[in-house]
Design a protein around this motif. Structure first.
Motif, PDB file in Angstrom:
ATOM      1  N   THR A 118       0.830  -1.205   0.000  1.00 55.26           N
ATOM      2  CA  THR A 118       0.000   0.000   0.000  1.00 55.26           C
ATOM      3  C   THR A 118       0.865   1.256   0.000  1.00 55.26           C
ATOM      4  O   THR A 118       1.994   1.258   0.496  1.00 55.26           O
ATOM      5  N   THR A 120       0.104   4.907   1.353  1.00 55.58           N
ATOM      6  CA  THR A 120      -0.839   5.747   2.088  1.00 55.58           C
ATOM      7  C   THR A 120      -0.477   7.210   1.905  1.00 55.58           C
ATOM      8  O   THR A 120       0.673   7.613   2.122  1.00 55.58           O
ATOM      9  N   THR A 122       0.275  10.945   2.306  1.00 54.89           N
ATOM     10  CA  THR A 122       0.762  11.806   3.369  1.00 54.89           C
ATOM     11  C   THR A 122       1.213  13.116   2.725  1.00 54.89           C
ATOM     12  O   THR A 122       1.018  13.327   1.534  1.00 54.89           O
ATOM     13  N   LYS A 129       4.143   0.409   2.466  1.00 52.62           N
ATOM     14  CA  LYS A 129       4.344  -0.814   3.228  1.00 52.62           C
ATOM     15  C   LYS A 129       3.921  -2.003   2.386  1.00 52.62           C
ATOM     16  O   LYS A 129       3.002  -1.899   1.571  1.00 52.62           O
ATOM     17  N   CYS A 151      -3.951   4.337  -0.653  1.00 51.24           N
ATOM     18  CA  CYS A 151      -4.907   4.393   0.452  1.00 51.24           C
ATOM     19  C   CYS A 151      -4.959   5.810   1.019  1.00 51.24           C
ATOM     20  O   CYS A 151      -3.964   6.547   0.981  1.00 51.24           O
ATOM     21  N   ASP A 154      -7.125   7.193   6.285  1.00 54.43           N
ATOM     22  CA  ASP A 154      -7.815   6.218   7.126  1.00 54.43           C
ATOM     23  C   ASP A 154      -7.390   4.776   6.848  1.00 54.43           C
ATOM     24  O   ASP A 154      -7.884   3.832   7.473  1.00 54.43           O
ATOM     25  N   GLY A 155      -6.490   4.604   5.887  1.00 56.16           N
ATOM     26  CA  GLY A 155      -6.003   3.275   5.556  1.00 56.16           C
ATOM     27  C   GLY A 155      -6.841   2.528   4.547  1.00 56.16           C
ATOM     28  O   GLY A 155      -6.481   1.412   4.144  1.00 56.16           O
TER      29      GLY A 155
END
Length: 394
Positions: A118, A120, A122, A129, A151, A154-155
């Motif tokens: 994934t 995520t 930012t 990861k 993602c 919120d993941g």
């Protein structure tokens, strides 16, 4: 006339062949194999000229990969996979190329592209990861290019789903050393890699759907060379199938060497056995046809891009169909000659059995799966536009 890189490979062909056993035993390219690849310049064939590359015609790249794989399947495979990465890197922000090759034009990149991790979102980048399989040649690379599902904070995956290719330096990922235990292509060292929360700036990423189209990514990157206008799902499979066909050519050569003075169990010289000789000729013709089919396909797409024409989904689909068929045809031909080589051909001291194993494992790659791809190509030929999963890897 052959490209200069192809000529250099041919000049050291015997050295590639001599290093093949050490490469297989070591589970990764031997130091000698790596040195030969660097000396010939295979990995730089699709690299931008301003960073020490050749920006070569993709057909020439295929020829170079086949020439290596004909002598050592594992080394040819790593060249076929890793040699495509410089092509994609040319489509990213120019800062990426400077980081990769500014100080070392021989810097190599591994992959894989499957979204097994994934990314995520930012601040001005992503936190990556995951655990990825099949990173061919990874021990010799300074960077890795990975597929990652985007993602939100919120993941949860974004809607619609988005897959990025992210570029990560060696310090930010871990190679799992004991993760490559296989029966063929043993020397590719296609080990697992793990990334545990590495930050990747946005400029070191590219949307997989954008690079799949080719022309759009080239335009955004300011690339005017025809090479960089080609679609990803024509270029990435090219390197892999080139390796498989080169391996099959190596199997044919090894078979001829083995059969030249052989006497079979019935006391008949193989040179006097019309059935084996017929099988040899048929297999040779099938392997040659596979080579021609593969290079013809990528050359057709290159010519369309060079003429300023759009490469349609139909164009891509039919080239992919033929590319997959070329791989299966060539490996089937190797089966025919291996089956006529007698029991001693299975001994580990013979290169023929290594080529046979390598060819079959090479055929296992996802890009060689014919089912949905053949389905899609048939619909396209009938004037129906495939949708959803039927457009995958085309």
């Amino acid at each position: 006339m052959s490209h200069e890189v192809v000529r250099r490979v041919e000049e050291v062909a015997a050295k590639f062949a001599a290093a093949a056993d050490a490469t297989e035993r070591g589970g990764k390219l031997s130091d000698e194999s790596v040195a030969l690849v660097r000396q010939a310049g295979v990995m730089r064939m699709l690299q931008p000229a301003e960073f020490g590359g050749y920006a070569a015609h993709p057909g020439d790249f295929a020829e170079a990969v086949m020439a290596v794989a004909k002598r050592c399947g594992a080394t040819g495979w790593v060249c076929g996979v890793g040699g495509v990465h410089p092509w994609e890197m040319a489509l990213l922000d120019p800062r990426v190329a400077q980081e990769l090759w500014g100080e070392n034009p021989d810097s190599w990149m591994a992959s894989p592209y499957a979204p097994q991790g994934t990314a995520t979102i930012t601040d001005d980048g992503y936190i990556v990861k995951g655990h990825w399989n099949f990173s061919s040649g990874t021990d010799h690379c300074d960077w890795v290019v990975l597929g990652a599902l985007v993602c939100g904070a919120d993941g949860a995956p974004t809607t619609p789903p988005q897959v990025l290719h992210v570029v990560i330096p060696r310090a930010d990922y871990t190679i799992i050393d004991d993760s490559w235990d296989v029966i063929g292509l043993c020397g590719t060292g296609s080990k697992d890699v793990v990334v545990d929360g590495a930050y990747v700036p946005a400029y070191r990423t590219i949307d997989s759907s954008e690079v799949a189209e080719g022309e759009l990514a080239a335009e955004r990157a300011g690339r005017t060379e025809t090479l960089y206008k080609l679609p990803f799902w024509a270029m990435f499979p090219l390197g892999i199938t080139s390796a498989v066909i080169g391996i099959c050519e190596g199997a044919l050569d090894a078979h001829l060497d083995y059969q030249r003075e052989r006497v079979n169990a019935m006391g008949t010289r193989v040179k006097d056995d019309p059935y084996v000789l017929s099988a040899i000729s048929e297999a040779a013709a099938e392997i040659a046809a596979s080579r021609t089919h593969l290079i013809d396909g990528i050359s057709r797409l290159y010519d369309l891009a060079d003429a300023g024409k759009t490469i349609s989904f139909e164009n891509r689909s039919l080239v992919r169909r033929n590319q997959v068929r070329a791989a299966w045809r060539a490996v089937a031909a190797v089966d025919e000659i291996f089956a006529r080589s007698g029991g001693n051909a299975a001994r580990k001291r013979t290169p023929l059995q290594r080529f046979w194993r390598d060819a079959h494992v090479g055929l296992q790659h996802a890009i060689h799966t014919p089912g949905s791809l053949y389905h899609s190509a048939a619909l396209t030929s009938m004037g129906t536009e495939p949708e959803g999963p039927l457009r995958a890897m085309i």
